[in-house]
Design a protein around this motif. Structure first.
Motif, mmCIF file in Angstrom:
data_model
loop_
_atom_site.group_PDB
_atom_site.id
_atom_site.type_symbol
_atom_site.label_atom_id
_atom_site.label_comp_id
_atom_site.label_asym_id
_atom_site.label_seq_id
_atom_site.Cartn_x
_atom_site.Cartn_y
_atom_site.Cartn_z
ATOM 1 N N GLU A 1 1.984 -26.145 -22.867
ATOM 2 C CA GLU A 1 1.721 -27.173 -21.857
ATOM 3 C C GLU A 1 1.892 -28.576 -22.429
ATOM 4 O O GLU A 1 2.412 -29.473 -21.748
ATOM 5 C CB GLU A 1 0.309 -26.991 -21.305
ATOM 6 C CG GLU A 1 0.136 -25.727 -20.466
ATOM 7 C CD GLU A 1 -1.293 -25.550 -19.978
ATOM 8 O OE1 GLU A 1 -2.166 -26.319 -20.440
ATOM 9 O OE2 GLU A 1 -1.531 -24.645 -19.158
ATOM 10 N N ALA A 2 1.472 -28.773 -23.692
ATOM 11 C CA ALA A 2 1.659 -30.083 -24.314
ATOM 12 C C ALA A 2 3.138 -30.392 -24.504
ATOM 13 O O ALA A 2 3.582 -31.530 -24.293
ATOM 14 C CB ALA A 2 0.933 -30.126 -25.660
ATOM 15 N N ALA A 3 3.923 -29.381 -24.890
ATOM 16 C CA ALA A 3 5.362 -29.587 -25.040
ATOM 17 C C ALA A 3 6.013 -29.903 -23.701
ATOM 18 O O ALA A 3 6.907 -30.753 -23.607
ATOM 19 C CB ALA A 3 6.003 -28.351 -25.668
ATOM 20 N N THR A 4 5.552 -29.236 -22.638
ATOM 21 C CA THR A 4 6.082 -29.522 -21.306
ATOM 22 C C THR A 4 5.760 -30.947 -20.874
ATOM 23 O O THR A 4 6.589 -31.644 -20.286
ATOM 24 C CB THR A 4 5.508 -28.523 -20.298
ATOM 25 O OG1 THR A 4 5.805 -27.187 -20.726
ATOM 26 C CG2 THR A 4 6.100 -28.745 -18.917
ATOM 27 N N THR A 5 4.551 -31.409 -21.194
ATOM 28 C CA THR A 5 4.165 -32.780 -20.857
ATOM 29 C C THR A 5 5.008 -33.793 -21.617
ATOM 30 O O THR A 5 5.424 -34.820 -21.065
ATOM 31 C CB THR A 5 2.678 -32.987 -21.163
ATOM 32 O OG1 THR A 5 1.910 -32.011 -20.461
ATOM 33 C CG2 THR A 5 2.228 -34.375 -20.745
ATOM 34 N N ARG A 6 5.273 -33.496 -22.894
ATOM 35 C CA ARG A 6 6.114 -34.416 -23.674
ATOM 36 C C ARG A 6 7.538 -34.458 -23.150
ATOM 37 O O ARG A 6 8.197 -35.501 -23.197
ATOM 38 C CB ARG A 6 6.111 -33.995 -25.149
ATOM 39 C CG ARG A 6 4.790 -34.268 -25.862
ATOM 40 C CD ARG A 6 4.962 -34.147 -27.365
ATOM 41 N NE ARG A 6 5.401 -32.821 -27.748
ATOM 42 C CZ ARG A 6 4.570 -31.833 -28.076
ATOM 43 N NH1 ARG A 6 3.259 -32.038 -28.052
ATOM 44 N NH2 ARG A 6 5.027 -30.638 -28.428
ATOM 45 N N LEU A 7 8.040 -33.328 -22.648
ATOM 46 C CA LEU A 7 9.394 -33.316 -22.102
ATOM 47 C C LEU A 7 9.492 -34.092 -20.792
ATOM 48 O O LEU A 7 10.595 -34.499 -20.403
ATOM 49 C CB LEU A 7 9.850 -31.874 -21.881
ATOM 50 C CG LEU A 7 10.192 -31.078 -23.135
ATOM 51 C CD1 LEU A 7 10.518 -29.642 -22.769
ATOM 52 C CD2 LEU A 7 11.364 -31.709 -23.872
ATOM 53 N N VAL B 1 8.341 -37.053 -20.214
ATOM 54 C CA VAL B 1 8.572 -38.475 -20.487
ATOM 55 C C VAL B 1 10.063 -38.787 -20.628
ATOM 56 O O VAL B 1 10.572 -39.706 -19.964
ATOM 57 C CB VAL B 1 7.779 -38.904 -21.737
ATOM 58 C CG1 VAL B 1 8.076 -40.355 -22.085
ATOM 59 C CG2 VAL B 1 6.285 -38.708 -21.510
ATOM 60 N N PRO B 2 10.837 -38.074 -21.459
ATOM 61 C CA PRO B 2 12.279 -38.369 -21.493
ATOM 62 C C PRO B 2 12.974 -38.128 -20.171
ATOM 63 O O PRO B 2 13.911 -38.855 -19.808
ATOM 64 C CB PRO B 2 12.818 -37.423 -22.579
ATOM 65 C CG PRO B 2 11.662 -36.871 -23.278
ATOM 66 C CD PRO B 2 10.469 -37.052 -22.438
#
Length: 266
Positions: free
Chosen positions: A233-239, A241-242
């Motif tokens: 979920e954290a990786a999905t949230t970071r994706l 932004v770009p």
């Protein structure tokens, strides 16, 4: 095959006798000075011992990153001076000091991340070790025999340390539980210390150790699943932004094209 082995030995000998570079020699000397000054701290030394690493490469890396931070503003000042841009000397000096001091602690942050990753892998290895122990207990083995059998089947540094602790206990003719407890505290894996306490209780009071270990493995498995889900979920949230920045860039491009076309028509 003999020719290939001789070539491999020759290449390894050549690699081993290669002279170190100038940066490596300077970093090693600076690392010696920092070591005599009391660096790194005790906490960092414990983390390095946990990863089975030496202190000197870390200190050399800290010196290298700090020198890079110090030299980067000076190099920028040189380029600007050649280009004819006048910049006060105090600005790159202050920027170099701040950047060098910040980058000096960057290897420590990377070390903390590696320690966290190692402990996560250690917990997973301990969970696999407990699963194997439950299977051995179900087959009728004793507690210590089940743990020895479970540790002998696995690979990796954590299971190698568990095997070493078990062998040390056998050589000293002592119970394995204090050694496992000490290993769990040294690795920072709470589950291994809890296993040692449960095994000691089973040896003293005859508690149901198999059910206790099985419950522990289920708990660890659920915790691993929750951790992996949180990381995903954290990786999905970071994706996101770009993706949002890319969408805004596309909108700005379309607006610019429309405004440029309108300006030409006027």
């Amino acid at each position: 095959m003999a020719r290939t082995q001789s070539l491999n030995r020759l290449s390894q000998a050549v690699i081993g006798t290669t002279a170190p570079t100038l940066s490596a020699r300077l970093g090693t000397r600076a690392a010696g000075l920092l070591a005599r000054a009391g660096l790194p701290s005790t906490k960092v030394r414990v983390q390095l011992a946990l990863l089975d690493r030496d202190v000197t490469p870390l200190l050399a890396q800290k010196v290298g990153t700090a020198c890079f931070g110090l030299m980067l503003p000076i190099a920028s000042l040189t380029v600007l001076t050649i280009a004819g841009v006048s910049v006060p000397v105090a600005i790159p000096v202050i920027a170099g000091a701040v950047l060098g001091g910040t980058l000096f602690f960057l290897p420590d942050l990377a070390l903390v991340g590696e320690v966290q990753k190692f402990r996560a892998e250690a917990r997973m290895s301990v969970r696999v070790f407990l699963d194997q122990a439950v299977i051995a207990l179900a087959g009728g083995a004793g507690i210590e025999a089940a743990l020895v059998s479970a540790a002998a089947d696995g690979h990796g540094r954590t299971l190698a340390l568990i095997r070493q602790a078990m062998v040390e206990a056998q050589l000293r003719r002592e119970a394995a539980w204090p050694h496992l407890d000490a290993l769990g505290r040294r690795l920072g894996v709470r589950e291994l210390s809890e296993l040692a306490a449960a095994c000691a209780l089973a040896g003293a009071e005859g508690s149901k150790i198999r059910a206790s270990i099985a419950a522990k493995t289920r708990s660890m498995r659920r915790q691993e699943a929750a951790t992996q889900l949180e990381a995903a979920e954290a990786a999905t949230t970071r994706l996101a932004v770009p993706g949002g920045l890319l969408g805004m860039s596309l909108v700005c491009f379309l607006i610019y094209a429309a405004l440029a076309a309108a300006a030409r028509q006027m």
